[in-house]
Each structure stands twice: as C-alpha cells, then as structure tokens.
Design an enzyme around this catalytic site. Structure first.
Site, short mmCIF file in Angstrom:
data_model
loop_
_atom_site.label_atom_id
_atom_site.label_comp_id
_atom_site.label_asym_id
_atom_site.label_seq_id
_atom_site.Cartn_x
_atom_site.Cartn_y
_atom_site.Cartn_z
N ASP A 74 0.84 -1.20 0.00
CA ASP A 74 0.00 0.00 0.00
C ASP A 74 0.88 1.25 0.00
O ASP A 74 1.92 1.27 -0.67
CB ASP A 74 -0.93 -0.04 1.22
CG ASP A 74 -2.29 0.56 0.94
OD1 ASP A 74 -2.38 1.79 0.85
OD2 ASP A 74 -3.26 -0.22 0.79
N HIS A 110 -3.54 5.92 3.76
CA HIS A 110 -4.33 4.80 3.26
C HIS A 110 -3.84 3.46 3.81
O HIS A 110 -4.61 2.66 4.35
CB HIS A 110 -4.26 4.80 1.73
CG HIS A 110 -5.20 3.86 1.04
ND1 HIS A 110 -4.88 2.55 0.76
CD2 HIS A 110 -6.45 4.05 0.55
CE1 HIS A 110 -5.88 1.97 0.13
NE2 HIS A 110 -6.86 2.86 -0.01
N ASN A 205 -14.01 0.38 -6.68
CA ASN A 205 -15.10 1.28 -6.29
C ASN A 205 -15.86 1.86 -7.47
O ASN A 205 -16.50 2.90 -7.34
CB ASN A 205 -14.55 2.44 -5.45
CG ASN A 205 -13.90 1.97 -4.18
OD1 ASN A 205 -14.15 0.88 -3.70
ND2 ASN A 205 -13.02 2.80 -3.63
N ALA A 218 -7.44 -8.07 -8.48
CA ALA A 218 -8.50 -8.83 -7.83
C ALA A 218 -9.05 -9.95 -8.71
O ALA A 218 -9.47 -11.00 -8.21
CB ALA A 218 -9.63 -7.89 -7.42
N TYR A 220 -7.52 -11.83 -10.91
CA TYR A 220 -6.67 -12.97 -11.24
C TYR A 220 -7.22 -14.23 -10.58
O TYR A 220 -7.63 -14.20 -9.42
CB TYR A 220 -5.24 -12.74 -10.77
CG TYR A 220 -4.42 -11.85 -11.67
CD1 TYR A 220 -4.21 -12.17 -13.00
CD2 TYR A 220 -3.83 -10.69 -11.17
CE1 TYR A 220 -3.46 -11.35 -13.83
CE2 TYR A 220 -3.06 -9.87 -11.99
CZ TYR A 220 -2.88 -10.21 -13.32
OH TYR A 220 -2.13 -9.39 -14.13
N SER A 270 -11.24 -0.76 -0.32
CA SER A 270 -9.93 -0.80 0.32
C SER A 270 -10.01 -1.29 1.75
O SER A 270 -9.06 -1.91 2.25
CB SER A 270 -9.30 0.60 0.35
OG SER A 270 -8.54 0.85 -0.79
#
Length: 398
Positions: A74, A110, A205, A218, A220, A270
């Site tokens: 991140d 984040h 989002n 995501a 895969y 997230s």
C-alpha cells in the site's frame, strides 16, 4: 496534516493523471478508498458498527492471529500510531518509492488505515481494534498520492512479500486502466498462490448502478476479491460487481488507525479487503496445515448469503468471521451452493440491485404489520370485554 486519497470512483480527469507518472509499459495503480482525514486524529471512543456485528470473544477464543504475517502492499504503514507500534515488523518492511525507507512512511494514510483493520492492538479510550490483533504486519510501501506505483512495482511487492514469509497478502488497490495481460504482475500473483499464500484484493469502487466490470489484481484466478457491504449487509453502491467477486465485507464508515495517532472513518473496498485478510489470518493461525485455497474456500463457504450460491454483486455473501472460525470441522477445497435453499427453489433477489427493500422483505414487513394489528385488535376487544364485565359486576354488587 491533511491528506486526500485518490479513489477509483473519482472523476475521470483525476484518474488520467495517474498513468502519466508510471513508467512506459506499466499501468498505474489506484488506491481504492475515498474520504479525507486529518492526522493525527482524535480517538473514536465507541465500538465501530463493523465490529459490533461480530462477537469478538467468540471470534478470539481460538487465538488472535499470533504467528501469522500479513503483508500490506500500500502507501506504507505509520507505526507511530500507538495501536500499530507493536503490530508492524520493520525488519521485513520495504519502501519501493524511497529505497532508504522501511515501509513505515505513510504520507497518504491509506496503508495505515488498511493495516489497522487487520491488526490494530487494543487501546484505552477507543472501541476500535483489529480483527486479528496479534497478527504481524509487513509494511510494503508501493504507492502514494502521486501515483508512483505501477504494475511492475506491485509485482515486485508481491514477490518480496512471499520472500519475507507473508502468509496473507492484502492489496487494496487496482490498475487505473483496463489491464491487458501483464506477464509480470500475473506471474507474481501466481507465484504467491503457488507458494501457499492467501492473496486478498479489493474489488474496486467503480460499481455505481450495479454495472459489471473486471479489475486487477482482484480478478486474477485464485485471488480472493472483496466487495464492500453496508450496515444492512447489502452491497455498497460503489462496490464493483463482476464474476470475479468472491465475498463482500463491511466497507462503509470504516473506522481505523491513521498516521501519528487516533482514528478516522472512511469508505471503500480498500477497507473491506483487510477485514477479510484479517479473517484469513485467524483461520491460518487456527489451522496452520490448511492450504491457501482451503482458507479462501472456508471464508467463501461460511459467508452470509442472499443466494444459494454466489452472485456477481457480493460473491458468495458477506463474510461471517465467527462462522469462518467455528464451522470448520474439516477443510474444503471449493465452496458449494446452499443445498437447502437450492432444494426449495427459492432465490433471494440480490441486495445489490435494490435501492430499498426487496419484494420479499416488503411482504414480510406487511405480514408483520398485519399480525401486529390483529394482535392489537384482539387485545382491544378482550380489554373492552373485561371493562364491561367489571362494570356490570360493580353495578350488581351495589
């Protein structure tokens, strides 16, 4: 200090700036969160709704994630927040933007929020705590608010997380543009899965209106893609829908740690992904012999469903942390549809497609109102009868 995070659902112009910062041939990556926080932030005293829905004592009766390393790829994880001071492993931390760093420089906030949802330690003055509050965070700073992260650095971060012994990897970001087959990132994810690592990624989002899309990493195969649910266990409007979504988890008004200290609330897939990554850490701690695929299947199988099987809006359902840790008599390799629901032929309309209550909910509410009215009417008639009878008795006794 005030920091603003770029979101996948941000205006298109904002997103177009990100690829410009990426090296030629590598797509930029985008942080899947929104909102704005001031750092440090005041303590949030109450228990967040996302934790109120879980019986923590029951959840933690088998452990709190001890011995499990979770890599947070991140914007870094600021371990100056007291709740993260003992959670972050700076020895294995890494900074792919500043080679001199150890992964704890988070100017965006984040990554610090993501890490807190996973492993924040209990602290006086707040009801917030991580789902796996004894897990260890490996901070890998791979992105920032300038979009310096790309698929090449993301692939390296995944490889390094595997090298450093991560048993779970959390990726709360995706690429800014549609991803053509990327052999570097795809190979890194496959290497992690082949190394028996659970890879959890935010679904994205860009799902307003229920439109279907595909986001990476995501999407895969083998990655547990997580959408966002709200307080009613329905899909959050912004949560990306698609055939790759595995489960949903709380992603609205998510309280977590911020740089320098304190907490704030934020929205986005997230913050759904680390909720599930923490559950994966708990399962791995309880069942160290289970494979990564079995851990993922367990989380999907025990999710709270609205369909007998999966749908494109919340996958197999909204994650149920307690059930994932208690309905675990044996490992499974793949989730299966709910046979009891399938036998009746009933299908519940996916919550993602409704702005209010479903037809079934409306019928149940109407029936409840009708039953309540009948009860009141019977009570009124009975009460009136008693009053008349007693009045008569009083007249007779005079």
């Amino acid at each position: 200090m005030r920091a603003r995070r770029l979101a996948l659902a941000a205006p298109a112009a904002a997103l177009l700036l990100l690829p410009c910062a990426a090296p030629v041939g590598h797509a930029a990556t985008v942080l899947d969160g929104d909102g704005e926080c001031t750092y440090p932030a005041p303590q949030i005293k109450g228990t967040p709704w996302s934790l109120q829905r879980v019986l923590l004592d029951q959840l933690w009766q088998y452990g709190r994630g001890e011995g499990v390393k979770v890599a947070v790829i991140d914007t870094g994880v600021d371990n100056r927040n007291p709740q993260l001071r003992q959670a972050v492993d700076t020895r294995d931390g890494e900074d792919l933007i500043d080679p001199k760093g150890d992964g704890t420089d988070d100017t965006v906030g984040h990554g610090t929020e993501v890490a807190g949802i996973i492993a924040a330690r209990p602290a006086s003055g707040t009801g917030f705590v991580g789902i796996a509050p004894q897990a260890t965070i490996i901070p890998i700073r791979q992105n920032d608010d300038q979009g310096h992260g790309d698929t090449k650095t993301l692939a390296k971060a995944v490889d390094d997380a595997v090298r450093d012994g991560a048993r779970v990897i959390n990726i709360s970001q995706d690429v800014a543009n549609p991803l053509t087959p990327d052999p570097v990132l795809g190979a890194a994810v496959r290497h992690a899965l082949d190394s028996d690592v659970v890879v959890v990624a935010a679904a994205g989002n860009d799902g307003s209106g229920g439109k279907l899309n595909t986001t990476y990493p995501a999407a895969y195969p083998g990655v547990l893609a997580v959408g966002a649910s709200d307080r009613d266990d329905e899909r959050a409007d912004f949560s990306q829908a698609g055939s790759f979504v595995g489960v949903a988890a709380p992603g609205v008004d998510m309280v977590s740690t911020v740089p320098l200290g304190g907490q704030c609330a934020d929205n986005g897939t997230s913050f759904s992904a680390p909720y599930v990554a923490a559950v994966a850490a708990l399962v791995r701690a309880k069942h160290p012999g289970w494979t990564a695929g079995q851990v993922v299947a367990q989380i999907e199988q025990t999710a709270d469903r609205v369909d007998p099987g999966r749908n494109d809006f919340i996958g197999w359902g909204v994650v149920d942390p307690v059930r994932a840790l208690t309905d675990d008599a044996r490992p499974i390799d793949h989730p299966v549809p709910d046979q009891r629901s399938a036998a009746t032929g009933e299908r519940v309309r996916p919550a993602a497609l409704t702005l209010g209550e479903t037809p079934q909910q409306r019928a149940e509410r109407t029936a409840t109102y009708a039953l309540g009215a009948a009860v009141v009417l019977v009570a009124a008639i009975a009460g009136g009868t008693v009053v008349v009878r007693d009045a008569r008795r009083r007249r007779t006794s005079r």
